[in-house]
Enzyme design. Structure first.
Site, PDB file in Angstrom:
ATOM      1  N   ARG A   1      -5.490   6.087  -7.713  1.00 14.95           N
ATOM      2  CA  ARG A   1      -5.142   8.157  -6.970  1.00 14.95           C
ATOM      3  C   ARG A   1      -5.563   8.725  -8.802  1.00 14.95           C
ATOM      4  NH1 ARG A   1      -0.057   7.708  -3.029  1.00 14.95           N
ATOM      5  NH2 ARG A   1      -0.517  10.676  -2.995  1.00 14.95           N
TER       6      ARG A   1
ATOM      7  N   THR B   1      -1.855   5.772   1.882  1.00 15.32           N
ATOM      8  CA  THR B   1      -2.336   4.980   2.160  1.00 15.32           C
ATOM      9  C   THR B   1      -2.531   3.527   3.092  1.00 15.32           C
ATOM     10  OG1 THR B   1      -2.856   4.782  -0.313  1.00 15.32           O
ATOM     11  CG2 THR B   1      -4.745   3.123   1.064  1.00 15.32           C
TER      12      THR B   1
ATOM     13  N   LEU C   1       1.111  -1.344  -0.036  1.00 11.56           N
ATOM     14  CA  LEU C   1      -0.105  -0.288   0.171  1.00 11.56           C
ATOM     15  C   LEU C   1       1.046   1.246   0.399  1.00 11.56           C
ATOM     16  CD1 LEU C   1      -2.708  -0.555   2.608  1.00 11.56           C
ATOM     17  CD2 LEU C   1      -3.146  -0.606   0.651  1.00 11.56           C
ATOM     18  N   ASP C   2       0.158   2.288  -0.942  1.00 20.50           N
ATOM     19  CA  ASP C   2       1.110   3.351  -0.688  1.00 20.50           C
ATOM     20  C   ASP C   2       1.632   3.680   1.144  1.00 20.50           C
ATOM     21  OD1 ASP C   2       1.051   3.297  -3.187  1.00 20.50           O
ATOM     22  OD2 ASP C   2      -0.295   4.737  -3.102  1.00 20.50           O
ATOM     23  N   MET C   3       2.450   4.682   0.656  1.00 18.76           N
ATOM     24  CA  MET C   3       2.596   5.057   2.486  1.00 18.76           C
ATOM     25  C   MET C   3       1.506   5.813   3.202  1.00 18.76           C
ATOM     26  SD  MET C   3       5.850   6.906   3.986  1.00 18.76           S
ATOM     27  CE  MET C   3       6.170   8.283   5.172  1.00 18.76           C
TER      28      MET C   3
END
Length: 583
Positions: A530, A406, A402-404
């Protein structure tokens, strides 16, 4: 001074930008050009020494008639072919002057372009290309026909030998026939390979085009190098470097010398991209340093249509780009401007274990925590925590990321067996994920449009006899490509991008301009959700708090991985793990 690469606009910047926007709205002569999209910026400055070239707009100090504080305005590139319009700072180096070095050599390159275009449009050579292709095809057919004849003759000879009772004379005759046909094939190939006068002329024509293109590249590269050397950028100490030095030194800081020589990416970072030094930020800082102004705060906004690839919305603020501006800003501004936030290990306490057995674990990752270690190994990450928590675990642990920014459920593999099984399941699209997000529309009308469309889809589904509780999903398909000059951002590219598909469902209307939605990624591209929300061809409604693609600040990115469904790698049992968002 705020960090131009990551900032929230200061109120004075917001006020200055409004004044610039009001002025732009009055510039009838610019409307057609800037409506296609242009970045503008402002720099709040302090007048630290007397200078006749004070900013046009300012806020006078109480004990002075001269403005103590003011702002400078800039636009990226040129408008109307000019970089010296009144009320805006000029270019760092104005290479557009008629009769100057750049324009003179640019004209020379243009003449070569015209020569290439003229040659490529030569109708006689176009016809020659067609005739030569036809001739080559005919030659191939002639050779193939003779080779087929040779095969038939060989088959007859083999048949006679198998029948037996051949005399020495007959055997010798068959050998001579074989040798003759092979020699004849060589003579045929040689005669057909001899160039005709037309082929010779066409090769000379192609060679001329190639030489001109090589000359054009040499002249273009030399002119670009010269141009970069003319952009001498100042820093706060009054020192200067040209763009070639700045990008070389920045790359050398990031990569060891061996990597510069062997890594294509490292070598590319030593070369300034076209247009470097022409963005708002370096222009504003250069003018401030040249005229004795102390930079205080900076902000940039987009005016006009959204580009087809990158995410830009009218009148919204954006950070400086990494590709063109980051190395220059690192030189022009103090290092303290870019100091990262202190490492905060307390974030580990927010990690929750949602499921665990001998093979796997499922956790809740909070926003602000990396999935895997970044360049700074000391920065907290899920991997570091899991490696500490499960010291006996084998394999990479992290199955997906997961993105930082998110939050949400994350699957962890404790064994090599589980890791490889789950990896294969991801590759085969056998694992389903559901995200929830809050998106912000540009205005109430845009929000109404999305909301009414969702209601319409719901009604149509009911008419088809579907359950009223069934999800009404719609699809976004926009191929994505890394923005190589502005990593880690992604852009939409319909020719080179990789397929990216997202299904979405409108869940709830929060207020006039915000909606809660569910997102179901069918592919796993970087920043897919996103970009699909923010891009004009997607929902055209960025996720609230998105620092990369959004236009509305918030305490966090309002994107959460709420649910994951998968088959247990050992038992095959179907498992669904859900964790509601905190927003």
């Amino acid at each position: 001074m705020n960090n131009p690469l990551d900032y929230e606009p200061h109120p004075l910047c917001t006020q200055a930008c409004r004044e610039v926007q009001e002025m732009l709205a009055r510039r009838e002569d610019w409307q057609e050009e800037i409506a296609r999209g242009k970045m503008f910026g402002v720099l709040i400055v302090e007048n630290v020494k007397t200078d006749t070239n004070v900013p046009k707009w300012g806020y006078p100090a109480a004990d002075s008639e001269d403005p103590k504080w003011g702002y400078l305005a800039a636009y990226s590139g040129q408008i109307g072919g000019r970089s010296d319009w009144e009320d805006f700072v000029p270019a760092v180096f104005d290479y557009l002057q008629p009769g100057g070095y750049f324009k003179t050599h640019e004209a020379e390159i243009s003449r070569i372009n015209q020569s290439i275009s003229h040659l490529e449009k030569d109708e006689r050579m176009k016809e020659a290309r067609t005739l030569i292709r036809q001739l080559q095809e005919e030659q191939k057919r002639t050779i193939a026909a003779y080779q087929e004849k040779m095969k038939e003759a060989k088959a007859k000879r083999d048949s006679r030998r198998e029948a037996g009772s051949l005399s020495e004379a007959e055997e010798a005759e068959m050998i001579r026939e074989s040798q003759f046909m092979k020699a004849e094939l060589r003579r045929l190939k040689k005669s057909l390979s001899e160039k005709t006068a037309l082929e010779t002329e066409f090769e000379d024509y192609q060679e001329n085009i190639l030489r001109l293109k090589q000359l054009r590249k040499q002249l273009s590269d030399a002119l670009q190098q010269w141009l970069f050397s003319q952009f001498r950028m100042l820093n706060q100490e009054g020192e200067s470097k040209d763009l070639l030095e700045i990008f070389r030194d920045e790359a050398m800081k990031e990569y060891p010398q061996a990597a510069i020589a062997t890594s294509r990416i490292a070598a590319l970072k030593m070369v300034p991209p076209a247009g470097s030094g022409e963005c708002c930020e370096p222009k504003l800082l250069q003018y401030a340093y040249q005229h004795g102004y102390k930079p205080l705060q900076m902000a940039m906004f987009w005016w006009g249509e959204s580009p087809k690839e990158e995410i830009r919305h009218h009148l919204q603020f954006y950070p400086a780009c990494n590709g063109k501006c980051k190395p220059i800003l690192h030189w022009m501004l103090p290092a303290s401007t870019f100091e990262p936030a202190a490492v905060n290990l307390s974030i580990y306490s927010k990690v929750e274990t949602l499921y665990e057995d001998r093979e796997i674990a499922v956790i809740h990752k909070p926003e602000g925590l990396l999935s895997v270690p970044g360049k700074d190994a000391a920065q907290p990450s899920v991997y570091a925590l899991m490696r500490s928590k499960y010291p006996e675990a084998t394999g990479p642990l992290i199955v997906h990321r997961l993105d930082m920014a998110t939050s949400g459920v994350l699957l962890i593999a404790k064994t090599d067996f589980a890791y490889h099984r789950l990896q294969q399941a991801f590759l085969n699209h056998q694992i389903q994920k559901k995200y929830v997000a809050i998106i912000g529309c540009k205005d109430q009308e845009a929000c109404d449009k999305i909301w009414e469309e969702a209601k319409k889809q719901k009604e149509e589904q009911k008419e088809r006899g579907a359950s009223s509780s069934a999800a009404v999903k719609q699809k976004i398909s926009l191929p994505l490509l890394p923005d190589y000059l502005n990593r880690p951002r992604q852009i939409v590219n319909h020719t080179q991008g990789k397929e990216a598909i997202t299904e979405y469902e409108i869940l709830d209307r929060i207020d006039g301009s915000h909606l809660r939605i569910a997102l179901y990624p069918k592919t796993g591209r970087t920043h897919q959700l996103r970009v699909h929300c923010a891009h004009q061809e997607g929902l055209n409604a960025p996720i609230l708090g998105d620092p990369l693609y959004g236009n509305e600040k918030a305490a966090q990115l309002h994107l959460h991985a709420e649910e994951i469904t998968f088959e247990h790698p050992l038992t095959g049992k179907k498992i669904t793990i859900k964790r509601k968002a905190d927003f």
